[in-house]
Design a protein around this motif. Structure first.
Motif: not given
Length: 341
Positions: A20-34
């Motif tokens: 859940t934490q990993g999913t939340r960290d990924t979701a919190s990043r913007s497209l530019t950050q990814i």
């Protein structure tokens, strides 16, 4: 009795939290950050981007660099040229010393000299980068502006508007661009529209390349808009009474930035090659203003006595186009939603 599976601190209890934490960290990043994270993991694309940035700095600070490492791009050095062979002398003080196989490369002339007139190659390559990047960037900007506006309009409104714009794209794509450019630049007057000489030629090249290349990006934008106009966030904007302008420029356009940026980085090297081709054919920028294509054209008669005169401008075009293509491919992969993070 066995221990309960959800005991605090047990493996069974911690694993869902980690996921859940990993999913939340990924979701919190913007497209530019990814995209930036993915790009950093691609050293080839990152190297291309660094070279492009350095080349832009070289073009901007060309006058300063020529003062430090070279000479003015049109300064002649006849005293360093062999009058018999037109090549660069090994020893300027000895007219019988023969031809220098390096073309006169030294601390004073890092890339050597041109045959016949002895102009400094480093200065001309640096100033040639200015012309190539100026034409390529301005033409790409014009192409992106026209293609984006017409592509969004065609994809969003559909119907007869889409039909008219799409058929116009087909006509432009069937147009013999190179032949038209050769014909038009060959008859350009010395003065027009308040411009003269090479400033007018730069404007004409930018217009020809940008105005007749917009359908390529227009098709991409139209296809993306056809998909985006049916998405939930567009329907939500319509449901709250948002106008057409708001939907086009506040909802759809921000979602097109990534593909437009990627295609622009791939279009720039194409425009660099197009400008070099026109200058090579003698219908681009007028001499003595240095261009990479013009230098290649001038070098064909002297490749036996000055092979570096052919290699250096050709290598400049090759490395620049390669760097832009590598960087563009890396951006495309970085912004691809199907790529693994």
């Amino acid at each position: 009795m066995t221990a309960p599976l959800d005991t605090p601190g047990s493996t069974q209890h911690a694993e869902p939290e980690a996921v859940t934490q990993g999913t939340r960290d990924t979701a919190s990043r913007s497209l530019t950050q990814i995209a930036w994270r993915r790009l950093r993991r691609d050293p080839v694309a990152l190297g291309g981007g660094v070279f492009v940035a350095l080349l832009i700095l070289v073009a901007v600070f060309a006058p300063l660099l020529t003062q430090w490492f070279g000479h003015p791009p049109n300064q002649f050095h006849y005293d360093l040229i062999d009058p018999a062979t037109q090549g660069v002398l090994k020893d300027p003080d000895d007219p019988w010393s023969g031809i220098d196989p390096t073309g006169g490369m030294s601390a004073e002339h890092p890339l050597g000299l041109e045959p016949v007139n002895g102009r400094d190659l480093f200065s001309r390559i640096v100033y040639g980068a200015r012309i190539s990047l100026l034409v390529a960037f301005l033409a790409t900007l014009l192409c992106v502006l026209i293609g984006t506006v017409l592509g969004i309009v065609a994809g969003y409104f559909g119907g007869w508007i889409d039909t008219v714009i799409s058929r116009t794209m087909d006509i432009f794509l069937a147009f013999p661009l190179l032949l038209f450019a050769i014909a038009l630049t060959g008859v350009v007057p010395d003065n027009a529209f308040g411009l003269n000489d090479n400033s007018l030629r730069v404007a004409v090249l930018v217009f020809i390349i940008g105005f007749f290349s917009w359908p390529y990006i227009g098709r991409i934008v139209r296809g993306q808009t056809l998909t985006l106009r049916e998405r939930e966030f567009v329907e939500a904007a319509r449901s709250v009474g948002a106008g057409t302008g708001h939907i086009l420029f506040r909802e759809i356009l921000p979602n097109l930035v990534a593909p437009i940026l990627v295609y622009a980085t791939l279009l720039i090297p194409t425009n660099i090659l197009f400008e070099a081709a026109l200058s090579f054919l003698g219908v681009g920028i007028n001499p003595p203003t240095p261009t990479w294509g013009g230098m290649l054209s001038e070098s064909l008669d002297y490749y036996t006595v000055a092979p570096h005169f052919v290699i250096i401008p050709g290598l400049a075009i090759f490395v620049t186009v390669l760097a832009f293509n590598l960087f563009g491919d890396g951006l495309r992969d970085a912004f691809d939603p199907r790529s693994s993070d």
